[in-house]
Motif scaffolding. Structure first.
Motif, mmCIF file in Angstrom:
data_model
loop_
_atom_site.group_PDB
_atom_site.id
_atom_site.type_symbol
_atom_site.label_atom_id
_atom_site.label_comp_id
_atom_site.label_asym_id
_atom_site.label_seq_id
_atom_site.Cartn_x
_atom_site.Cartn_y
_atom_site.Cartn_z
ATOM 1 N N SER A 77 -0.954 -10.493 -1.450
ATOM 2 C CA SER A 77 -0.778 -9.241 -2.194
ATOM 3 C C SER A 77 -1.904 -8.293 -1.828
ATOM 4 N N VAL A 78 -1.638 -7.032 -1.963
ATOM 5 C CA VAL A 78 -2.622 -6.048 -1.539
ATOM 6 C C VAL A 78 -2.544 -4.855 -2.489
ATOM 7 N N GLN A 79 -3.678 -4.196 -2.663
ATOM 8 C CA GLN A 79 -3.697 -3.023 -3.542
ATOM 9 C C GLN A 79 -2.948 -1.861 -2.903
ATOM 10 N N ALA A 80 -2.271 -1.085 -3.727
ATOM 11 C CA ALA A 80 -1.500 0.052 -3.224
ATOM 12 C C ALA A 80 -2.392 1.012 -2.447
ATOM 13 N N MET A 83 -3.160 -0.208 1.057
ATOM 14 C CA MET A 83 -1.991 -0.105 1.928
ATOM 15 C C MET A 83 -1.774 1.340 2.359
ATOM 16 N N ARG A 84 -1.867 2.250 1.417
ATOM 17 C CA ARG A 84 -1.627 3.658 1.754
ATOM 18 C C ARG A 84 -2.656 4.160 2.750
ATOM 19 N N ALA A 86 -4.327 2.446 4.906
ATOM 20 C CA ALA A 86 -4.061 1.845 6.219
ATOM 21 C C ALA A 86 -2.894 2.538 6.912
ATOM 22 N N LEU A 87 -1.858 2.849 6.140
ATOM 23 C CA LEU A 87 -0.672 3.470 6.737
ATOM 24 C C LEU A 87 -0.929 4.914 7.130
ATOM 25 N N ALA A 89 -3.639 6.140 8.178
ATOM 26 C CA ALA A 89 -4.546 6.254 9.317
ATOM 27 C C ALA A 89 -3.768 6.113 10.618
ATOM 28 N N LEU A 91 -0.678 6.716 11.598
ATOM 29 C CA LEU A 91 0.639 6.111 11.675
ATOM 30 C C LEU A 91 1.711 7.144 11.366
ATOM 31 N N ARG A 93 4.667 7.215 9.916
ATOM 32 C CA ARG A 93 5.336 6.278 9.037
ATOM 33 C C ARG A 93 6.826 6.134 9.362
#
Lengths: 122, 318
Positions: A77-80, A83-84, A86-87, A89, A91, A93
């Motif tokens: 599991s990962v914090q929202a 994740m945001r 990382a995405l 940076a 990407l 989407r």
């Protein structure tokens, strides 16, 4: 033969993911996980899957009387926010991620509601 | 050459127009494969004939002519390609080539970023990662180390069978490497904008492919249909509340979600060999025209060479 084994392995992965998805609702005992999965699986199957996820570090467990309570480990599991970040940076989407859902148009909502009722009525 | 050189361009136009209908008419796995492969082939053919057209103009520049030892005057006299077309082809080669390069580089960068993200997440390839988020969302991070990402809120909201269908759908994306079909088509469309509609068509076909895969895994097409419908409606609901960063995402005019639900509630799509044969014929004509155009251009340049230039070859043969 090799094809058959491939299927079996895939099914195992699918099962593990379904158990992880059930644990998204919070910490659970194997019995609760089984209920969450619709009670179609054998209790021992749920037990072994949970044990395997624990071995892999995807789930943590705490002793609760005669059984264990399992929950999602940090690796599963990962914090929202994480994740945001990382995405966002570098990407594009929409370009890379295969999304389950497109955005809905305003006209789609009533149609989709009707189709959902129709499907459930089957 | 006057005709053959333009045939691939016409084929690209036809493929662009036919992509959306094809993605709905034939079984999705076939549609995705056929459309991605055809797009790449047609894009290669159009790039090639544009190159040939451009070279007929470039060949008339004195330094180039000197290098190839042909006569500018006789080339100009024999060349069936109007100079304006040659000029347009030169510009197109430059612009489209740059577009193709940019598409390839940005795709490579994005995949590298996804790979790094997958590595940092730990765990096994194909494993589910639950995002602690109230905004309903589910997607895959593609690649060999790919992951399925789903928000906690969506997983909690769906009934068990639909949750299973959703996970099976995402697993199908990873297993069949759907991002490759999409990337190939996007690259083709960068090289030839006439192929733009094929991008959405392949996207739709891969989604449908994953839907049918999930239906096979769960043994129930209706469950997949309800999972898509429910998740779609929920996602819209939460989007209205937590706009924020998501508001930046482009709103599609005609969403594919409804079409996918309808397709799953209807009987499976039949195979249509005729449609594929038609596509195959289009590709054969495209490739042979490109080859023909190249031969004609070669002849054109050969004929524009003075007899002296070819003399040594004749002596050598003797």
């Amino acid at each position: 033969m090799s094809k058959k084994r491939g299927t079996a392995r895939r099914d195992r992965g699918a099962l593990e993911n379904e158990v992880l998805a059930a644990l998204a609702s919070g910490p659970m005992t194997p019995r609760e996980v089984r209920r969450h999965l619709g009670e179609e699986l054998a209790y021992t199957t749920v037990m072994t899957t949970l044990a395997r996820l624990h071995e892999k570090g995807a789930a943590t467990r705490e002793s609760a009387g005669r059984t264990f309570t399992y929950q999602l480990a940090d690796g599963a599991s990962v914090q929202a926010r994480t994740m945001r970040r990382a995405l966002d940076a570098g990407l594009d989407r929409e370009q890379v991620l295969a999304r389950f859902l497109d955005e809905l148009g305003p006209d789609d909502v009533p149609v989709l509601r009707r189709l959902l009722r129709q499907a459930k009525g089957r | 050459m006057a005709v053959a050189v333009y045939v691939p361009l016409l084929a690209a136009l036809l493929l662009g127009l036919g992509a959306a209908p094809l993605s709905r008419l034939v079984p999705p796995a076939t549609a995705a494969r056929a459309l991605a492969a055809s797009s790449v082939l047609v894009a290669a053919a159009t790039s090639f004939v544009l190159g040939v057209l451009a070279f007929t103009l470039l060949g008339k520049l004195p330094p180039v002519a000197a290098l190839g030892s042909w006569s500018v005057a006789s080339l100009s006299a024999a060349d069936p390609v109007p100079q304006l077309v040659g000029g347009a082809a030169c510009a197109a080669v430059l612009v489209l080539g740059a577009r193709g390069l940019r598409a390839a580089v940005s795709r490579y960068r994005a995949l590298a970023a996804v790979r790094a993200l997958c590595l940092s997440l730990g765990g096994e390839p194909g494993q589910l990662v639950v995002v602690d988020d109230d905004a309903d969302d589910v997607y895959v991070l593609p690649g060999a180390r790919g992951r399925i990402i789903a928000s906690r809120s969506l997983l909690v909201a769906l009934p068990a069978d639909e949750r299973g269908a959703l996970l099976a759908h995402e697993a199908a994306h990873l297993r069949h490497h759907h991002h490759r079909y999409r990337a190939a088509t996007e690259f083709a469309a960068a090289l030839n904008p006439l192929l733009r509609p094929a991008v959405a068509a392949v996207r739709f076909a891969t989604e449908r492919w994953a839907d049918e895969d999930a239906a096979q895994a769960t043994g129930d097409r209706t469950v997949v249909a309800t999972a898509i419908a429910r998740a779609g409606l929920r996602r819209r609901d939460t989007r209205a509340i937590t706009a924020g960063w998501r508001a930046l995402v482009l709103e599609a005019a005609d969403s594919a979600v409804v079409a996918r639900v309808r397709a799953l509630l209807a009987p499976p799509v039949r195979r249509r060999p005729a449609a594929l044969l038609l596509l195959g014929a289009l590709l054969v004509v495209t490739v042979s025209s490109a080859v023909e155009a190249q031969r004609d251009a070669e002849d054109l340049f050969e004929q524009s060479r003075p007899a002296v230039a070819t003399a040594p070859a004749t002596t050598a043969q003797r």
